[in-house]
Design a protein around this motif. Sequence first.
Motif, mmCIF file in Angstrom:
data_model
loop_
_atom_site.group_PDB
_atom_site.id
_atom_site.type_symbol
_atom_site.label_atom_id
_atom_site.label_comp_id
_atom_site.label_asym_id
_atom_site.label_seq_id
_atom_site.Cartn_x
_atom_site.Cartn_y
_atom_site.Cartn_z
ATOM 1 N N ASP A 175 0.872 -1.337 -0.224
ATOM 2 C CA ASP A 175 0.167 -0.328 -0.333
ATOM 3 C C ASP A 175 0.680 0.705 0.000
ATOM 4 O OD1 ASP A 175 -2.614 1.683 -0.017
ATOM 5 O OD2 ASP A 175 -2.827 0.792 1.859
ATOM 6 N N ILE A 176 0.461 2.445 -0.409
ATOM 7 C CA ILE A 176 1.018 3.292 -0.204
ATOM 8 C C ILE A 176 1.173 4.034 0.735
ATOM 9 C CG2 ILE A 176 0.890 6.544 -0.735
ATOM 10 C CD1 ILE A 176 1.220 4.895 -3.252
ATOM 11 N N GLU A 177 0.717 3.893 2.121
ATOM 12 C CA GLU A 177 0.561 4.164 3.577
ATOM 13 C C GLU A 177 0.602 3.347 4.260
ATOM 14 O OE1 GLU A 177 0.710 7.653 4.650
ATOM 15 O OE2 GLU A 177 0.779 8.122 2.773
ATOM 16 N N MET A 178 1.988 3.253 4.538
ATOM 17 C CA MET A 178 2.372 1.892 5.756
ATOM 18 C C MET A 178 3.003 2.754 6.801
ATOM 19 S SD MET A 178 4.075 -0.770 2.606
ATOM 20 C CE MET A 178 3.616 -2.000 4.271
ATOM 21 N N PRO A 179 2.638 2.191 7.728
ATOM 22 C CA PRO A 179 3.944 2.616 8.815
ATOM 23 C C PRO A 179 4.588 1.793 8.640
ATOM 24 C CG PRO A 179 1.530 0.888 9.093
ATOM 25 C CD PRO A 179 1.789 0.629 8.431
ATOM 26 N N GLY A 180 6.092 2.732 9.670
ATOM 27 C CA GLY A 180 7.440 2.429 9.997
ATOM 28 C C GLY A 180 8.236 2.782 8.731
ATOM 29 N N MET A 181 7.373 2.473 7.082
ATOM 30 C CA MET A 181 8.411 3.803 5.784
ATOM 31 C C MET A 181 6.646 2.934 5.055
ATOM 32 S SD MET A 181 10.964 1.383 3.489
ATOM 33 C CE MET A 181 12.050 1.361 4.328
ATOM 34 N N THR A 182 6.947 4.369 3.847
ATOM 35 C CA THR A 182 5.959 4.347 2.862
ATOM 36 C C THR A 182 6.502 2.915 2.114
ATOM 37 O OG1 THR A 182 6.724 5.523 1.556
ATOM 38 C CG2 THR A 182 5.872 6.926 3.019
ATOM 39 N N GLY A 183 4.964 2.317 1.270
ATOM 40 C CA GLY A 183 4.880 1.270 -0.083
ATOM 41 C C GLY A 183 5.875 2.237 -0.783
ATOM 42 N N LEU A 184 5.717 3.043 -1.248
ATOM 43 C CA LEU A 184 6.443 3.628 -2.364
ATOM 44 C C LEU A 184 8.795 3.364 -2.290
ATOM 45 C CD1 LEU A 184 4.541 6.917 -3.570
ATOM 46 C CD2 LEU A 184 4.872 4.769 -4.150
ATOM 47 N N ASP A 185 9.317 3.745 -0.707
ATOM 48 C CA ASP A 185 10.238 3.771 -0.273
ATOM 49 C C ASP A 185 10.064 2.592 0.471
ATOM 50 O OD1 ASP A 185 10.363 6.637 -0.161
ATOM 51 O OD2 ASP A 185 10.179 6.660 2.467
ATOM 52 N N ALA A 186 9.454 1.473 0.948
ATOM 53 C CA ALA A 186 9.689 -0.598 0.693
ATOM 54 C C ALA A 186 9.973 -1.144 -0.887
ATOM 55 C CB ALA A 186 8.662 -0.767 1.216
ATOM 56 N N ALA A 187 8.805 -0.648 -2.027
ATOM 57 C CA ALA A 187 9.170 -0.541 -3.108
ATOM 58 C C ALA A 187 10.544 -0.423 -3.754
ATOM 59 C CB ALA A 187 7.932 -0.093 -4.166
ATOM 60 N N ALA A 188 11.172 0.633 -3.512
ATOM 61 C CA ALA A 188 12.154 1.407 -3.997
ATOM 62 C C ALA A 188 13.674 0.224 -3.264
ATOM 63 C CB ALA A 188 12.543 2.001 -3.408
ATOM 64 N N LEU A 189 13.181 0.040 -2.291
ATOM 65 C CA LEU A 189 14.338 -0.862 -0.628
ATOM 66 C C LEU A 189 14.145 -2.105 -1.889
ATOM 67 C CD1 LEU A 189 16.453 -1.260 0.831
ATOM 68 C CD2 LEU A 189 14.256 -1.282 2.344
ATOM 69 N N VAL A 190 13.214 -2.708 -2.244
ATOM 70 C CA VAL A 190 13.230 -3.893 -2.768
ATOM 71 C C VAL A 190 13.334 -4.049 -4.185
ATOM 72 C CG1 VAL A 190 11.270 -5.834 -3.520
ATOM 73 C CG2 VAL A 190 10.998 -4.863 -1.161
#
Length: 190
Positions: free
Chosen positions: A43-58
């Motif tokens: 999702d876009i809004e997630m606690p701890g790290m946004t989904g966009l940031d998590a996508a970039a990290l993955v």
Amino acid sequence: MVREALAALLGLEDDIEVVAQVSRGDEVLGAARAHDLDVVLLDIEMPGMTGLDAAALVRRELPALKVVILTTFGRPGYMRRAMESGAEAFLVKDAPAAQLADALRRVLRGERVIDPGLAAAALAEGANPLTDRERSVLRASADGSTNAELARALHLSNGTVRNYLSTAIQKTGARNRAEAVRIARDKGWL
């Protein structure tokens, strides 16, 4: 509750198995490393790290893993940012579950899947006019900090902060910084 409902619906598909669920964006990479995943649904809004940031990290750490963003925030700016962060698909949550399952299959075949209405809106709206620095200063100003406080926090001069904010206000067509923040958020630019 929504995450569990989605997992249950996807689990009804013969060819889809949900092997992990996390509630926070900063838990995504660990779960992806711990399980043999083909695709991660964020999702876009997630606690701890946004989904966009998590996508970039993955994308950076596990480049073969496919990323699908499913969100209520159906805004062209978010869609653009999701694609820039490495997502293969961007869908809104009000789509039928069968459409999500089909999108997952298409992504696994190497296709990109974007909600058609959002794609049309993104083309009509154009690119985000704010630079990275303008976005970071505007985002930091959202809490009501003064220019001097922003300058200290961002390691910039007061004049530089004032110039970035002025440019961001002008580019968004806002009357003030609070309105510029609201407009930029509504468009998915922040």
